[in-house]
Design a protein around this motif. Structure first.
Motif, PDB file in Angstrom:
ATOM      1  N   LEU A 150      34.540  35.221  44.402  1.00 57.09           N
ATOM      2  CA  LEU A 150      35.619  36.070  44.940  1.00 57.09           C
ATOM      3  C   LEU A 150      36.952  35.328  44.911  1.00 57.09           C
ATOM      4  O   LEU A 150      37.584  35.094  45.941  1.00 57.09           O
ATOM      5  N   CYS A 151      37.391  34.963  43.710  1.00 53.02           N
ATOM      6  CA  CYS A 151      38.584  34.116  43.555  1.00 53.02           C
ATOM      7  C   CYS A 151      39.854  34.767  44.115  1.00 53.02           C
ATOM      8  O   CYS A 151      40.696  34.087  44.697  1.00 53.02           O
ATOM      9  N   THR A 152      39.981  36.093  43.971  1.00 47.40           N
ATOM     10  CA  THR A 152      41.239  36.707  44.409  1.00 47.40           C
ATOM     11  C   THR A 152      41.380  36.654  45.934  1.00 47.40           C
ATOM     12  O   THR A 152      42.489  36.684  46.457  1.00 47.40           O
ATOM     13  N   ALA A 153      40.247  36.565  46.636  1.00 44.65           N
ATOM     14  CA  ALA A 153      40.316  36.504  48.105  1.00 44.65           C
ATOM     15  C   ALA A 153      40.090  35.080  48.614  1.00 44.65           C
ATOM     16  O   ALA A 153      39.941  34.865  49.804  1.00 44.65           O
ATOM     17  N   CYS A 154      40.070  34.103  47.706  1.00 44.06           N
ATOM     18  CA  CYS A 154      39.664  32.746  48.090  1.00 44.06           C
ATOM     19  C   CYS A 154      40.850  31.918  48.604  1.00 44.06           C
ATOM     20  O   CYS A 154      41.878  31.817  47.932  1.00 44.06           O
ATOM     21  N   PRO A 155      40.693  31.301  49.767  1.00 46.17           N
ATOM     22  CA  PRO A 155      41.799  30.492  50.315  1.00 46.17           C
ATOM     23  C   PRO A 155      42.056  29.212  49.505  1.00 46.17           C
ATOM     24  O   PRO A 155      43.093  28.578  49.677  1.00 46.17           O
ATOM     25  N   ARG A 173      44.928  26.063  44.483  1.00 41.52           N
ATOM     26  CA  ARG A 173      44.782  24.699  43.945  1.00 41.52           C
ATOM     27  C   ARG A 173      43.442  24.504  43.230  1.00 41.52           C
ATOM     28  O   ARG A 173      43.032  23.375  42.973  1.00 41.52           O
ATOM     29  N   CYS A 174      42.753  25.607  42.970  1.00 37.46           N
ATOM     30  CA  CYS A 174      41.422  25.472  42.352  1.00 37.46           C
ATOM     31  C   CYS A 174      41.571  25.302  40.833  1.00 37.46           C
ATOM     32  O   CYS A 174      42.079  26.188  40.146  1.00 37.46           O
ATOM     33  N   GLU A 175      41.106  24.179  40.335  1.00 35.15           N
ATOM     34  CA  GLU A 175      41.218  23.850  38.898  1.00 35.15           C
ATOM     35  C   GLU A 175      40.534  24.905  38.031  1.00 35.15           C
ATOM     36  O   GLU A 175      41.091  25.376  37.049  1.00 35.15           O
TER      37      GLU A 175
HETATM   38  S1  SF4 Z   1      36.843  27.756  44.833  1.00 40.08           S
HETATM   39 FE1  SF4 Z   1      37.830  28.375  42.935  1.00 40.08          FE
HETATM   40  S2  SF4 Z   1      36.209  29.240  41.710  1.00 40.08           S
HETATM   41 FE2  SF4 Z   1      35.469  29.165  43.795  1.00 40.08          FE
HETATM   42  S3  SF4 Z   1      35.970  31.184  44.627  1.00 40.08           S
HETATM   43 FE3  SF4 Z   1      37.655  29.806  45.129  1.00 40.08          FE
HETATM   44  S4  SF4 Z   1      39.099  30.097  43.500  1.00 40.08           S
HETATM   45 FE4  SF4 Z   1      37.182  30.915  42.778  1.00 40.08          FE
END
Ligand code: SF4
Length: 352
Positions: free
Chosen positions: A200-205, A209-211
């Motif tokens: 759920l990347c669009t809702a991810c805090p 900064r997630c590579e």
């Molecule tokens: S950590 Fe990165 S890959 Fe995992 S849900 Fe969050 S944005 Fe997506």
């Protein structure tokens, strides 16, 4: 700790405080016996599958002494269907060690916990942090995935270098002042947000900064170097019925289902029909010149294990009273079969 690592840890703790509603019966548990039991049950097992087993074990054996004193057959029967029966055997050995050598007191150091049979690095870190608040980071499939994606690591997780790198990183980003909360948070986050498929990347805090998210690599990490090879095995179970008894034995070989019971097993390298099987040298040796009657046989039943697919058939043969007991087998009344622990595929067959 670098700014990015601090951001990672703080974000996970905030997400846990505000948004984590994942519930499990052992969550927040401080009793090391119950935590240990849940972790052993959950090794290689999904939470939904392990949950009822955990509740059954806690109801039957509320304290470690009860489990230690239970007959092996009874414990195996309760474990039936969970697979990986070596876990059950190790669990019982560890319970007996805690009840005996440690007089019922669960070891309260990381080294003491790892010395228990069947307890590896992950389980030890989980017990040490959840029960004793010791600063040891857990590293399971969820944690590997979250770390690999956020930090963009493509070192294979199943190599020595990968294990070392992830172990160091996991320990570095652990919130040392609240290891139990943090460990639960990162595992829950991996299970419900940074999921294996469709995270759920669009809702991810962590997204900013997630590579993996920034570079479109979420489907490519974590990386494994070895491809899982699944072997096919063809099992033919002969139910040798003599009046109202059938022959069974306990599996003792170093193979799947050790310590569980089974009927007479003929394994072939490829599928075989009843005629081929009954004329095979192994079957002719078993049946000799004795008369028998085929009562019935089933179509193939499949069971998927991690490294093997079992294709099993069941063939019922009726033999006369003079038929000698096959070596290593005991006759058991069919009404008494429920007292023995069998692999799931046999339990399914018997229930049909
Ligand atoms: S950590 Fe990165 S890959 Fe995992 S849900 Fe969050 S944005 Fe997506």
């Amino acid at each position: 700790m670098t700014d990015t690592k601090r951001f990672f840890t703080d974000c996970l703790l905030t997400w846990n405080r505000l948004h984590n509603s994942r519930s499990m019966p052992w969550k927040g548990e401080k009793n090391p016996y119950k935590i240990w039991l849940s972790e052993i049950i959950l090794q290689q097992t999904r939470v939904e599958q392990g949950w009822p087993y955990y509740e059954r074990f806690i109801t039957n054996y509320p304290v470690v002494e009860k489990l230690a004193a239970a007959p092996e057959e009874e414990v195996f029967r309760l474990w039936q269907g969970l697979g990986y029966y070596a876990r059950c055997k190790n669990m019982l050995a560890a319970a007996r060690e805690i009840a005996g050598k440690h007089k019922g007191a669960f070891p309260n150091t990381y080294e003491g916990i790892t010395s228990l049979k069947g307890v590896g690095a992950y389980t030890a870190a989980a017990i040490a942090s959840f029960a004793f608040n010791l600063p040891h980071a857990v590293l399971d499939g969820n944690v590997y995935r979250v770390l690999a994606r956020f930090f963009g690591i493509d070192t294979p997780t199943d190599t020595t270098a990968g294990k070392k790198l992830f172990t160091q990183l996991a320990q570095e980003v652990l919130a040392k002042d609240q290891p139990a909360t943090y460990n639960q948070a990162i595992m829950d986050f991996g299970a419900v947000v940074c999921k294996p498929q469709q995270p759920l990347c669009t809702a991810c805090p962590l997204a900013s900064r997630c590579e993996a998210h920034q570079k479109g690599l979420t489907d490519l990490v974590p990386v494994k170097s070895k491809k899982l090879v699944i072997k096919k095995r063809f099992f033919h179970y002969l139910l040798l019925e003599q009046q109202d008894h059938v022959y069974i034995r306990k599996r003792t070989e170093k193979d799947i289902w050790q310590n569980l019971h089974e009927f007479i097993l003929l394994e072939t390298p490829a599928p075989a029909n009843d005629t081929d099987l009954l004329q095979s040298p192994a079957c002719r040796r078993l049946l000799g010149k004795h008369r028998y009657r085929i009562v019935g046989s089933t179509a193939e039943i499949k069971q998927q294990l991690t490294h093997q697919t079992i294709h099993a058939r069941f063939i019922r043969l009726s033999v006369g009273a003079a038929f000698p007991a096959p070596d290593g087998f005991q006759p058991v009344a069919t009404t008494q079969l429920k007292k023995y622990a069998f692999p799931k595929i046999i339990v399914d067959y018997l229930q049909r």
